[in-house]
Design a protein around this motif. Structure first.
Motif, short mmCIF file in Angstrom:
data_model
loop_
_atom_site.label_atom_id
_atom_site.label_comp_id
_atom_site.label_asym_id
_atom_site.label_seq_id
_atom_site.Cartn_x
_atom_site.Cartn_y
_atom_site.Cartn_z
N SER A 143 25.73 56.35 8.31
CA SER A 143 25.79 57.53 9.17
C SER A 143 24.44 57.69 9.86
O SER A 143 23.49 56.98 9.52
CB SER A 143 26.01 58.79 8.34
OG SER A 143 27.29 58.84 7.82
N ALA A 144 24.37 58.66 10.75
CA ALA A 144 23.10 58.97 11.39
C ALA A 144 22.17 59.64 10.38
O ALA A 144 22.62 60.28 9.44
CB ALA A 144 23.35 59.89 12.57
N THR A 168 22.96 63.98 14.30
CA THR A 168 24.12 64.21 15.19
C THR A 168 24.11 65.66 15.70
O THR A 168 24.32 65.90 16.89
CB THR A 168 25.42 63.89 14.45
OG1 THR A 168 25.30 62.61 13.83
CG2 THR A 168 26.60 63.85 15.42
N GLU A 201 23.79 56.75 14.82
CA GLU A 201 24.12 55.69 13.87
C GLU A 201 23.40 54.38 14.22
O GLU A 201 23.09 53.59 13.34
CB GLU A 201 25.64 55.47 13.83
CG GLU A 201 26.41 56.36 12.85
CD GLU A 201 26.47 57.83 13.22
OE1 GLU A 201 26.18 58.16 14.39
OE2 GLU A 201 26.81 58.66 12.35
N PHE A 205 31.31 55.82 12.44
CA PHE A 205 31.61 56.91 13.36
C PHE A 205 31.98 56.43 14.76
O PHE A 205 32.26 57.23 15.63
CB PHE A 205 30.37 57.83 13.38
CG PHE A 205 30.40 59.06 14.23
CD1 PHE A 205 31.47 59.95 14.21
CD2 PHE A 205 29.30 59.37 15.05
CE1 PHE A 205 31.45 61.12 14.98
CE2 PHE A 205 29.27 60.54 15.80
CZ PHE A 205 30.34 61.41 15.78
N ARG A 243 33.80 64.13 13.94
CA ARG A 243 32.67 64.44 13.06
C ARG A 243 32.98 64.04 11.62
O ARG A 243 34.07 64.25 11.13
CB ARG A 243 32.32 65.94 13.13
CG ARG A 243 31.73 66.41 14.45
CD ARG A 243 30.46 65.70 14.89
NE ARG A 243 29.40 65.66 13.91
CZ ARG A 243 28.45 66.58 13.78
NH1 ARG A 243 28.46 67.65 14.56
NH2 ARG A 243 27.50 66.44 12.88
N GLY A 244 32.00 63.46 10.97
CA GLY A 244 32.18 63.02 9.59
C GLY A 244 32.93 61.69 9.48
O GLY A 244 33.29 61.27 8.39
N GLY A 245 33.14 61.04 10.63
CA GLY A 245 34.02 59.87 10.66
C GLY A 245 33.49 58.59 10.03
O GLY A 245 34.25 57.63 9.86
N SER A 246 32.22 58.56 9.65
CA SER A 246 31.69 57.31 9.07
C SER A 246 32.42 56.89 7.81
O SER A 246 32.55 55.69 7.53
CB SER A 246 30.21 57.46 8.74
OG SER A 246 29.49 57.67 9.92
N1 ASP Z 1 27.00 61.25 12.11
C1 ASP Z 1 28.35 61.71 12.29
C2 ASP Z 1 28.46 63.19 12.00
O1 ASP Z 1 27.48 63.82 11.66
C3 ASP Z 1 29.32 60.91 11.48
C4 ASP Z 1 29.15 60.98 9.98
O2 ASP Z 1 28.10 61.38 9.48
O3 ASP Z 1 30.06 60.58 9.27
O4 ASP Z 1 29.51 63.74 12.15
#
Ligand code: ASP
Ligand code: MG
Length: 414
Positions: free
Chosen positions: A41-42, A47, A74, A136, A150-153
């Motif tokens: 992830s980042a 993000t 990322e 992501f 969002r959160g897709g990693s």
């Molecule tokens: N960096 C992206 C986010 O903050 C993806 C992730 O962290 O999974 O949504």
């Protein structure tokens, strides 16, 4: 050679020190004789910061440019991790989603992954390199960079693990597993060794936000085992997998418990529409209007009035949507000639989750009795095969979780 897939979340790669720490862990895996693919992830809140930046230059950002912007977070962590690995004498290469063959739908900001073309990944692995892939993101049929929500990693990692036919997808994060409930509410909460996809999905959507729900969905489709664990230590975390695998792995004991986890959602609000004429089409009209405004409705209860010609309806929405939802409901109420609309944001939702509930009657009555004993009033109830939810007053939510955790024997045995 067996391939191991690791995923590290934003906090786990949040500083240069942490990135070096991840590099040491990954190198260890590779030194143990495995091929290694790492999804990152980042760093930290990158993000969010990129999105803040975006709002400073545009009131109406173009979705294509949004993806172009946020996908860079990322890339930073992937490149840094590859460099850190190289610094340890471990050959490594970073790839963007597109370079790694992650192909998505042609939809900006929230596409689904369509397929993973493994040629490049396999070539790099064969050359003896650790492959670090940006989570992501992917690439669409136009060649544009696309993000997957969002959160897709987590979902990127599971999809890549499934394509590579890895045995398990190790997701490293800042918690060390899935707990019976939030340990901040119940200090005696236990870490679960196993949990099924279905239960995890319920807990995730109920506010136990440890994993991106789509990653769990994807894992269940491909029967990919997710091992959710801490990036700070070597302790085993929680395995998320099918009930069949859980019993094979000796999780039978745990499976017998009717309730596996308890979730508290404090982000809800309740709306009631009173004395709606009881005739076909009223619910369709009201909820159609809410859907048209993209307002997510969760629990819905309809009850009859003594006269039998009118009904009351109540439902819950996400708290930030309350104002809009009330406006839509008031409009619908006028059309439907309902008496009035009431709303209350001073509520929360407590839910019991467990696939064992189906085969064990009495879970609901036990829940209601435990709440009654603490004089906690239940305002709404909804049930499914694996979940029972009650809406209660906001200030009683945590107490309700504590009482239920104990009543269902989930407390850690000292
Ligand atoms: N960096 C992206 C986010 O903050 C993806 C992730 O962290 O999974 O949504
Ligand atoms: Mg995450």
């Amino acid at each position: 050679m067996e391939v191991i897939v690791h995923k590290y979340g934003g906090t786990s790669v949040g500083t240069p020190e942490k990135i070096k720490n991840v590099a040491r862990r990954v190198k260890k895996t590779r030194d143990a004789g495995y091929e290694a693919v790492v999804i990152v992830s980042a760093m930290g809140h990158t993000t969010d910061e990129l999105i803040d930046l975006m709002h400073k230059v545009s009131n109406n950002p173009d979705p294509r440019e949004y993806d172009m912007l946020v996908s860079t977070g990322e890339q930073v962590s992937a490149a840094l991790l590859a460099m850190a690995l190289q610094g340890l004498g471990c050959p490594a290469v970073s790839l963007t989603g597109g370079q790694a063959g992650v192909v998505t739908e042609d939809i900006y900001k929230k596409a689904r992954i369509k397929e993973i073309k493994l040629d490049r990944l396999k070539k790099e692995l064969k050359a003896g390199k650790v492959v670090v892939v940006t989570g992501f993101q992917g690439i669409d049929s136009r060649g544009d960079i696309i993000t997957i929500g969002r959160g897709g990693s987590d979902t990127s990692a599971v999809a890549i693990a499934a394509a590579l036919k890895a045995q398990v997808c190790d997701i490293y994060t800042d918690v060390d597993g899935v707990y019976t409930t939030d340990p901040r509410i119940v200090p005696a909460a236990r870490k679960l060794k196993y949990i099924s996809y279905e239960e995890m999905l319920e807990l995730a959507s109920l506010g136990a936000q440890v994993l991106h729900p789509r990653s769990v969905e994807c894992a269940s489709i491909y029967d990919m085992v997710i091992h959710l664990r801490s990036s700070q230590n070597e302790t085993e975390g929680t395995y998320i997998m099918s009930p069949e695998r859980i019993s094979e792995e000796g999780g039978k004991m745990e499976k017998k418990e009717a309730v596996r986890g308890i979730a508290l959602d404090e982000n809800i609000a309740k709306i009631g529409i009173l004395k709606v004429p009881d005739q076909p089409g009223t619910a369709a009209e009201l909820f159609g209007a809410l859907a048209a405004e993209k307002i997510n409705v969760d629990m819905i209860v309809q009850s009859i009035h003594s006269a039998g010609t009118q009904a009351d309806m109540a439902f819950t929405v996400d708290r930030p949507d309350l104002k809009r939802a009330v406006e839509v409901t008031e409009r619908a109420a006028r059309q439907l000639r309902a008496e009035n609309v009431v709303s209350d944001s001073d509520v929360c939702k407590v839910s019991l989750v467990g696939i064992g509930m189906v085969s064990q009657p009495g879970t609901a009555s036990k829940m209601f009795a435990a709440l009654a004993e603490e004089k906690i009033n239940i305002q709404m109830i909804s049930t499914s095969e694996i979940k029972i939810s009650c809406v209660v007053k906001a200030e009683q939510g945590k107490k309700a979780v504590q009482v239920l955790h104990k009543a269902f024997g989930l407390d850690k045995v000292a």
